[in-house]
Design an enzyme around this catalytic site. Structure first.
Site, PDB file in Angstrom:
ATOM      1  N   ASN A 144       0.814  -1.320   0.027  1.00  0.00           N
ATOM      2  CA  ASN A 144      -0.098   0.152  -0.019  1.00  0.00           C
ATOM      3  C   ASN A 144       0.984   1.317  -0.058  1.00  0.00           C
ATOM      4  OD1 ASN A 144      -1.566   2.158   0.753  1.00  0.00           O
ATOM      5  ND2 ASN A 144      -3.001   0.822   1.925  1.00  0.00           N
TER       6      ASN A 144
ATOM      7  N   ASP B  84      -0.818  -3.471  10.107  1.00  0.00           N
ATOM      8  CA  ASP B  84      -2.188  -4.088   9.795  1.00  0.00           C
ATOM      9  C   ASP B  84      -3.193  -2.978  10.517  1.00  0.00           C
ATOM     10  OD1 ASP B  84      -3.476  -5.911   8.432  1.00  0.00           O
ATOM     11  OD2 ASP B  84      -4.204  -6.750  10.242  1.00  0.00           O
TER      12      ASP B  84
ATOM     13  N   PHE C 236      -6.357   7.404   1.244  1.00  0.00           N
ATOM     14  CA  PHE C 236      -6.643   6.311   0.838  1.00  0.00           C
ATOM     15  C   PHE C 236      -7.543   5.576   1.447  1.00  0.00           C
ATOM     16  CE2 PHE C 236      -3.184   5.504   3.797  1.00  0.00           C
ATOM     17  CZ  PHE C 236      -3.507   4.142   4.182  1.00  0.00           C
TER      18      PHE C 236
ATOM     19  N   ARG D 157      -2.131   5.400  12.859  1.00  0.00           N
ATOM     20  CA  ARG D 157      -0.767   5.079  12.167  1.00  0.00           C
ATOM     21  C   ARG D 157       0.314   5.722  13.004  1.00  0.00           C
ATOM     22  NH1 ARG D 157      -2.266   4.748   7.497  1.00  0.00           N
ATOM     23  NH2 ARG D 157      -2.802   2.722   7.874  1.00  0.00           N
TER      24      ARG D 157
HETATM   25  P1  IMP Z   1      -4.429  -3.313   5.799  1.00  0.00           P
HETATM   26  O1  IMP Z   1      -3.873  -3.200   6.838  1.00  0.00           O
HETATM   27  O2  IMP Z   1      -3.703  -3.251   4.667  1.00  0.00           O
HETATM   28  O3  IMP Z   1      -5.150  -4.555   5.949  1.00  0.00           O
HETATM   29  O4  IMP Z   1      -5.829  -2.659   5.336  1.00  0.00           O
HETATM   30  C1  IMP Z   1      -7.076  -2.842   5.819  1.00  0.00           C
HETATM   31  C2  IMP Z   1      -8.087  -1.846   5.093  1.00  0.00           C
HETATM   32  O5  IMP Z   1      -8.140  -0.825   5.845  1.00  0.00           O
HETATM   33  C3  IMP Z   1      -7.542  -1.195   3.490  1.00  0.00           C
HETATM   34  O6  IMP Z   1      -8.579  -1.430   2.905  1.00  0.00           O
HETATM   35  C4  IMP Z   1      -6.908  -0.013   3.741  1.00  0.00           C
HETATM   36  O7  IMP Z   1      -7.219   0.926   2.592  1.00  0.00           O
HETATM   37  C5  IMP Z   1      -7.722   0.459   4.926  1.00  0.00           C
HETATM   38  N1  IMP Z   1      -7.046   1.434   5.833  1.00  0.00           N
HETATM   39  C6  IMP Z   1      -5.920   1.324   6.298  1.00  0.00           C
HETATM   40  N2  IMP Z   1      -5.281   2.356   7.149  1.00  0.00           N
HETATM   41  C7  IMP Z   1      -6.359   3.319   6.531  1.00  0.00           C
HETATM   42  C8  IMP Z   1      -6.397   4.719   6.900  1.00  0.00           C
HETATM   43  O8  IMP Z   1      -5.338   5.231   7.522  1.00  0.00           O
HETATM   44  N3  IMP Z   1      -7.320   5.483   6.052  1.00  0.00           N
HETATM   45  C9  IMP Z   1      -8.269   4.878   5.443  1.00  0.00           C
HETATM   46  N4  IMP Z   1      -8.178   3.418   5.292  1.00  0.00           N
HETATM   47  C10 IMP Z   1      -7.086   2.656   5.838  1.00  0.00           C
END
Ligand code: IMP
Length: 180
Positions: free
Chosen positions: A7, A63, A138, A165
């Site tokens: 990402n 995550d 995003f 984060r």
């Molecule tokens: P993963 O941690 O990559 O599994 O993300 C989980 C989901 O949450 C993904 O669809 C990301 O786009 C979304 N996501 C994670 N962090 C953020 C953020 O800071 N803002 C918006 N969406 C997030």
């Protein structure tokens, strides 16, 4: 230090955060299959343990997920799949007519130092907007309201001041600095 993620949005945020601590983060762009688990902490830990077999030396992963109170924490650990399938429009549809808009993001950082996995978490509380707003960020950023504006209406620096984060990585970076 290697940050493993597919990402780019995450990488951009973490690179900026790390710079405040004079830490240089390199992007190891890699997709990996996330194990199933009932909490982000469990998933992050299992993912890191799995990656130790594939990556030489230390690395960090993160995550994250969106937890909506009125949906009993959904999508939570399934945030990635839900985003890819029903997306922001789907969440807004599920929330149509729902008065309780409370939600939070959680981020779990898992750091492998070459020997052990260390975990750090951060959360940020906000609300689900009634419509998508903003062009930045995003994922769920366009529907996550913090103090009246969505994360997608903020630039990286502003989001980084308050985000889940930021809170998780700050704990991690402080721990790293103290350890040295
Ligand atoms: P993963 O941690 O990559 O599994 O993300 C989980 C989901 O949450 C993904 O669809 C990301 O786009 C979304 N996501 C994670 N962090 C953020 C953020 O800071 N803002 C918006 N969406 C997030």
């Amino acid at each position: 230090m290697y940050f493993i993620t597919s990402n780019e949005g995450k990488f951009r945020e973490v690179k900026e955060l790390a710079a405040n601590y004079d830490i240089e983060v390199e992007w190891l762009k890699m997709e990996y299959i996330e194990p199933q688990g009932s909490s982000l902490e469990e998933i992050a830990k299992l993912s890191a343990e799995m990656l130790t077999e594939k990556v030489d030396g230390g690395f960090v992963i993160e995550d994250s997920g969106l937890f909506v109170e009125a949906l009993k924490g959904f999508p939570g650990p399934y945030s990635s799949y839900v985003f890819k399938t029903i997306g922001n429009e789907g969440i807004l549809k599920l929330m149509k007519g729902v008065e309780n808009r409370k939600a939070y993001f959680e981020a779990v950082v898992a750091y492998f130092d070459g020997k052990d996995v260390h975990v750090f978490t951060g959360t940020v509380s906000g609300e689900i907007a009634r419509e998508m707003r903003g062009e930045g960020g995003f994922g769920y950023d366009p529907i996550f309201l913090y103090n009246g504006r969505t994360f997608a209406e903020m630039d990286t620096e502003e989001k980084n001041r308050v985000s889940h984060r930021r809170r998780a990585f700050e704990k991690f970076f402080m721990w790293l600095k103290e350890k040295d």
